[in-house]
Design a protein around this motif. Sequence first.
Motif, PDB file in Angstrom:
ATOM      1  N   ASP A   4       0.804  -1.219   0.000  1.00 52.56           N
ATOM      2  CA  ASP A   4       0.000   0.000   0.000  1.00 52.56           C
ATOM      3  C   ASP A   4       0.839   1.273   0.000  1.00 52.56           C
ATOM      4  O   ASP A   4       0.278   2.386  -0.002  1.00 52.56           O
ATOM      5  CB  ASP A   4      -0.930   0.017   1.222  1.00 52.56           C
ATOM      6  N   GLY A   5       2.165   1.128   0.044  1.00 50.80           N
ATOM      7  CA  GLY A   5       3.029   2.299   0.041  1.00 50.80           C
ATOM      8  C   GLY A   5       3.093   3.044   1.355  1.00 50.80           C
ATOM      9  O   GLY A   5       3.445   4.241   1.396  1.00 50.80           O
ATOM     10  N   VAL A   6       2.781   2.372   2.465  1.00 42.78           N
ATOM     11  CA  VAL A   6       2.812   3.027   3.774  1.00 42.78           C
ATOM     12  C   VAL A   6       4.234   3.462   4.125  1.00 42.78           C
ATOM     13  O   VAL A   6       4.461   4.560   4.649  1.00 42.78           O
ATOM     14  CB  VAL A   6       2.255   2.080   4.861  1.00 42.78           C
ATOM     15  N   ALA A   7       5.205   2.616   3.847  1.00 35.76           N
ATOM     16  CA  ALA A   7       6.605   2.920   4.143  1.00 35.76           C
ATOM     17  C   ALA A   7       7.468   1.916   3.395  1.00 35.76           C
ATOM     18  O   ALA A   7       6.962   0.927   2.849  1.00 35.76           O
ATOM     19  CB  ALA A   7       6.876   2.843   5.656  1.00 35.76           C
ATOM     20  N   SER A   8       8.769   2.160   3.383  1.00 34.81           N
ATOM     21  CA  SER A   8       9.699   1.219   2.756  1.00 34.81           C
ATOM     22  C   SER A   8       9.838  -0.029   3.611  1.00 34.81           C
ATOM     23  O   SER A   8       9.480  -0.037   4.802  1.00 34.81           O
ATOM     24  CB  SER A   8      11.066   1.870   2.587  1.00 34.81           C
ATOM     25  N   ALA A   9      10.384  -1.091   3.014  1.00 32.56           N
ATOM     26  CA  ALA A   9      10.607  -2.328   3.774  1.00 32.56           C
ATOM     27  C   ALA A   9      11.504  -2.061   4.976  1.00 32.56           C
ATOM     28  O   ALA A   9      11.233  -2.529   6.093  1.00 32.56           O
ATOM     29  CB  ALA A   9      11.229  -3.394   2.864  1.00 32.56           C
ATOM     30  N   ALA A  10      12.577  -1.290   4.769  1.00 30.59           N
ATOM     31  CA  ALA A  10      13.506  -1.015   5.865  1.00 30.59           C
ATOM     32  C   ALA A  10      12.830  -0.243   6.985  1.00 30.59           C
ATOM     33  O   ALA A  10      13.076  -0.499   8.174  1.00 30.59           O
ATOM     34  CB  ALA A  10      14.724  -0.251   5.337  1.00 30.59           C
ATOM     35  N   ASP A  11      11.969   0.722   6.633  1.00 30.58           N
ATOM     36  CA  ASP A  11      11.320   1.520   7.668  1.00 30.58           C
ATOM     37  C   ASP A  11      10.234   0.732   8.395  1.00 30.58           C
ATOM     38  O   ASP A  11      10.047   0.894   9.613  1.00 30.58           O
ATOM     39  CB  ASP A  11      10.743   2.798   7.065  1.00 30.58           C
ATOM     40  N   ILE A  12       9.518  -0.133   7.678  1.00 31.58           N
ATOM     41  CA  ILE A  12       8.538  -0.995   8.354  1.00 31.58           C
ATOM     42  C   ILE A  12       9.252  -1.903   9.357  1.00 31.58           C
ATOM     43  O   ILE A  12       8.804  -2.065  10.502  1.00 31.58           O
ATOM     44  CB  ILE A  12       7.749  -1.814   7.323  1.00 31.58           C
ATOM     45  N   ASP A  13      10.367  -2.492   8.926  1.00 30.53           N
ATOM     46  CA  ASP A  13      11.127  -3.350   9.835  1.00 30.53           C
ATOM     47  C   ASP A  13      11.675  -2.566  11.019  1.00 30.53           C
ATOM     48  O   ASP A  13      11.659  -3.050  12.168  1.00 30.53           O
ATOM     49  CB  ASP A  13      12.255  -4.044   9.080  1.00 30.53           C
ATOM     50  N   ALA A  14      12.162  -1.356  10.767  1.00 25.83           N
ATOM     51  CA  ALA A  14      12.708  -0.535  11.856  1.00 25.83           C
ATOM     52  C   ALA A  14      11.639  -0.201  12.896  1.00 25.83           C
ATOM     53  O   ALA A  14      11.928  -0.089  14.097  1.00 25.83           O
ATOM     54  CB  ALA A  14      13.328   0.744  11.298  1.00 25.83           C
ATOM     55  N   ALA A  15      10.388  -0.060  12.434  1.00 24.89           N
ATOM     56  CA  ALA A  15       9.307   0.214  13.378  1.00 24.89           C
ATOM     57  C   ALA A  15       9.193  -0.890  14.425  1.00 24.89           C
ATOM     58  O   ALA A  15       8.888  -0.626  15.600  1.00 24.89           O
ATOM     59  CB  ALA A  15       7.985   0.366  12.625  1.00 24.89           C
TER      60      ALA A  15
END
Length: 291
Positions: free
Chosen positions: A214-225
């Motif tokens: 859905d374009g909420v965030a990049s893979a790296a940023d989702i993982d960092a969350a």
Amino acid sequence: MSTPSSPEAAAPARVGVLGGGRMGAGIAHAFLLAGAPVTVVERDDDAAAAAAARVHGSIDASLARGTAIETGEAYRARFATGTDAALFADCTLVVEAVPEELALKIDALTRVERHLADDAALASNTSSISIDELAAVLDRPERFLGMHFFNPVPASTLVEVVRGGATAETLVADAASWVRALGKTPIVVADAPGFASSRLGVALGLEAIRMLEDGVASAADIDAAMTLGYKHPVGPLRLTDIVGLDVRLGIAEYLAAQLGSRFEPPALLRRLVAEGHLGRKSGRGFYEWDD
């Protein structure tokens, strides 16, 4: 890396592993380090040779890290490979570690059981398939249970011990003791779709994939969350790459059939698998891998 084994727990007298891929080789390595003789059986000579190379490589890595207490020669002397399930005849425990496909596991388990002693234990490393469904095709369901190891086996400290409806309580206790002998922690769960770990882990992973889709965030940023915000050791998308996108897809499809549409695999996951982007083992998934 495994923690030191529990002093009151002992590994099985002799262990067999059916399937010498990444998971099977890791399980064999764990029991070798715990002191058990181990035999890995594969489908043909080439696969058996590849399994031996994986186990020998893991032993060498443990020696280099200083986490092995014996010599390489001692471990290799207790390790064998072959292509005939009859090699399991003297085993105390045999762990099935073939791919996560119901028909394949049923064929493997029934083929192995006919060679085992009546009091031998048979376990499946399934991460989601019903233990009761598998037990239904066996002659001795009371000697069968799930032992769900996690990838990568040497680094993971958890094993799910899955109790089927017919599993003897003494076998559950023995399996938990064997896990402690590996320096790992057992959790005992009842047979249910996805057990405890896969059901929760896949739910988180699928939602992370939907967020990426859905374009909420990049893979790296989702993982960092999750790693920074919730102190998870690895993010859900990187973990999916490590597990294998094809493996996660298979589990999600099974859970969707059993538990409903909340486990329906996202289109992005299906597309990546169809394109051969399976994660670390193929060099690309949600991330690029060069190891």
